[in-house]
Write a protein that holds these residues in place. Sequence first.
Motif, PDB file in Angstrom:
ATOM      1  N   ARG A 257       6.818   5.607 -23.597  1.00  0.00           N
ATOM      2  CA  ARG A 257       7.493   4.773 -22.455  1.00  0.00           C
ATOM      3  C   ARG A 257       9.049   5.262 -22.694  1.00  0.00           C
ATOM      4  O   ARG A 257       9.246   5.368 -24.158  1.00  0.00           O
ATOM      5  N   ILE A 291      -1.979   7.187 -19.073  1.00  0.00           N
ATOM      6  CA  ILE A 291      -1.845   5.624 -18.415  1.00  0.00           C
ATOM      7  C   ILE A 291      -0.573   4.247 -17.904  1.00  0.00           C
ATOM      8  O   ILE A 291      -0.666   4.150 -17.274  1.00  0.00           O
ATOM      9  N   PHE A 292      -0.860   4.303 -19.820  1.00  0.00           N
ATOM     10  CA  PHE A 292       0.253   3.679 -20.055  1.00  0.00           C
ATOM     11  C   PHE A 292       1.850   4.032 -19.452  1.00  0.00           C
ATOM     12  O   PHE A 292       2.328   3.155 -18.931  1.00  0.00           O
ATOM     13  N   PHE A 295       2.458   2.864 -15.948  1.00  0.00           N
ATOM     14  CA  PHE A 295       1.800   1.559 -14.920  1.00  0.00           C
ATOM     15  C   PHE A 295       3.390   1.446 -15.885  1.00  0.00           C
ATOM     16  O   PHE A 295       4.073  -0.044 -15.269  1.00  0.00           O
ATOM     17  N   SER A 296       4.099   1.456 -17.309  1.00  0.00           N
ATOM     18  CA  SER A 296       5.303   0.952 -17.765  1.00  0.00           C
ATOM     19  C   SER A 296       6.315   1.738 -17.333  1.00  0.00           C
ATOM     20  O   SER A 296       7.400   0.597 -17.704  1.00  0.00           O
ATOM     21  N   ARG A 303       3.948   5.398  -7.685  1.00  0.00           N
ATOM     22  CA  ARG A 303       2.445   5.820  -8.034  1.00  0.00           C
ATOM     23  C   ARG A 303       2.251   5.818  -6.556  1.00  0.00           C
ATOM     24  O   ARG A 303       1.474   7.489  -6.781  1.00  0.00           O
ATOM     25  N   GLY A 349      -4.120   0.523 -17.283  1.00  0.00           N
ATOM     26  CA  GLY A 349      -2.603   0.082 -16.591  1.00  0.00           C
ATOM     27  C   GLY A 349      -2.758  -1.599 -16.247  1.00  0.00           C
ATOM     28  O   GLY A 349      -1.819  -1.526 -16.279  1.00  0.00           O
ATOM     29  N   THR A 352      -1.731  -3.524 -19.705  1.00  0.00           N
ATOM     30  CA  THR A 352      -1.167  -3.502 -20.393  1.00  0.00           C
ATOM     31  C   THR A 352       0.846  -4.005 -19.768  1.00  0.00           C
ATOM     32  O   THR A 352       1.232  -4.175 -20.642  1.00  0.00           O
ATOM     33  N   ILE A 392       1.418  -3.619  -8.858  1.00  0.00           N
ATOM     34  CA  ILE A 392       0.335  -2.794  -9.178  1.00  0.00           C
ATOM     35  C   ILE A 392      -0.911  -3.669  -9.647  1.00  0.00           C
ATOM     36  O   ILE A 392      -1.835  -3.250  -9.193  1.00  0.00           O
TER      37      ILE A 392
END
Length: 417
Positions: A257, A291-292, A295-296, A303, A349, A352, A392
């Motif tokens: 990230r 994925i992490f 979404f972070s 998105r 996603g 987390t 999200i």
Amino acid sequence: MALQTGYQFETFEAITDNYLELEHCIKSIIEKEKYVSYNVKTKVFTPDGGGSYLGILCKVDIEGETTTDKKETNIFMKIITPGAQMTILSLPDVYKNEMFVYKELSLIYSKLQNEVEIPMQEKYKFVKSYEESNANVIILENMSKKDFKTNFRKDVITLQYAEMAIAEMAKFHALSFILETKQPKYFERKIKTIKATFSFDEDWDGFVQNMCQITLNYLDEDSRRKLEDFIPSFTKKYRKYSEGSSGKLCLRHGDFRPNNILVKEINGVVSEMIPIDYQLVCYGCPALDVIFFIFSSTDQKFRRSHMLYLKELYYESLKRFLKYFSLDVSSIYPKTEFERDLKSMMDYGLMTAILMMPLLMASDNDVDITREPLAGLSLNVDDLLKDRLVGIVQDFIEWGYFIAQVQAADKISDRGS
């Protein structure tokens, strides 16, 4: 005129019982750098991009002279938190993992890249590390002196940033696949044995419930019910993904990230990136890093505009880097397999984000998750948190992710009535 020789280690002594060990590390570096006179300044700090959750950060500046000229050495130290009470994560293991990456794996990866003469601008790079790093402290070059920085933890990334970061991630995964091909015995012994260091104990369960409640408080009644139906499977799924029990496997970063990516900018445009912070590396599915990261570091608007493009970009970047080693991505990680991994584990996603977003959006920088039970962790969350988390959850509702779960819950309710 020679600088006065001296130390200012009061900061070390104030923050850790291992201050004598830190003194020894600095003295060793001074000797290797051939200083004949010097002055040492130390400073504990919190980075502009946000706090460090798994250690104390310290800058050490050594200024002085060698026998031939003036010299300055700028060091960054990450020191294991003294007296940590954390149970869901083993701090000794995460420091051991990062030490392995910097002191051993980085040398192997650099050698592999040099052997095929990858252009400098295309190489996967590591920050310079010092041999004095050990299980209690990671010692690196302070790259802020070379105009590198990390993004602020609450910011949504730009598309240009995302493109460069995804390409770097793909290189890191590619090097794992390359190492497995070139040195299978070493890979079997040193990489496959790096497991996720989470402990899924009672504190973990309480932490999940605590963080889930923050998200639930932001949702409307319908969305809340859908997420509540998902929560009972949370720990089981998260554990399955973390332990690398499904999908294609390689060494993945685990915490990719913006906080963990150094960037240099020219006129506001990112010109160079160096990923850092390998404490959560593990043998697992590379799709989880993709994925992490998405979404972070992005919001719903980003998105909707760029998520599909970034997934394609990751695969093309992986393909391009493997070509330097005459390896075919279709035989290493077929695209159908990559797409299947993404689809089957996309809820990573969601999970987390629920776990990490409240920490990243906390109003204060000094959140200490190592000293109090996470089940009762209290956070002053930022107003931005609601928009990010609600976006999200809405994504997963729109993608139809919760439909089967809601239908199952409705059947149970009907039987009960």
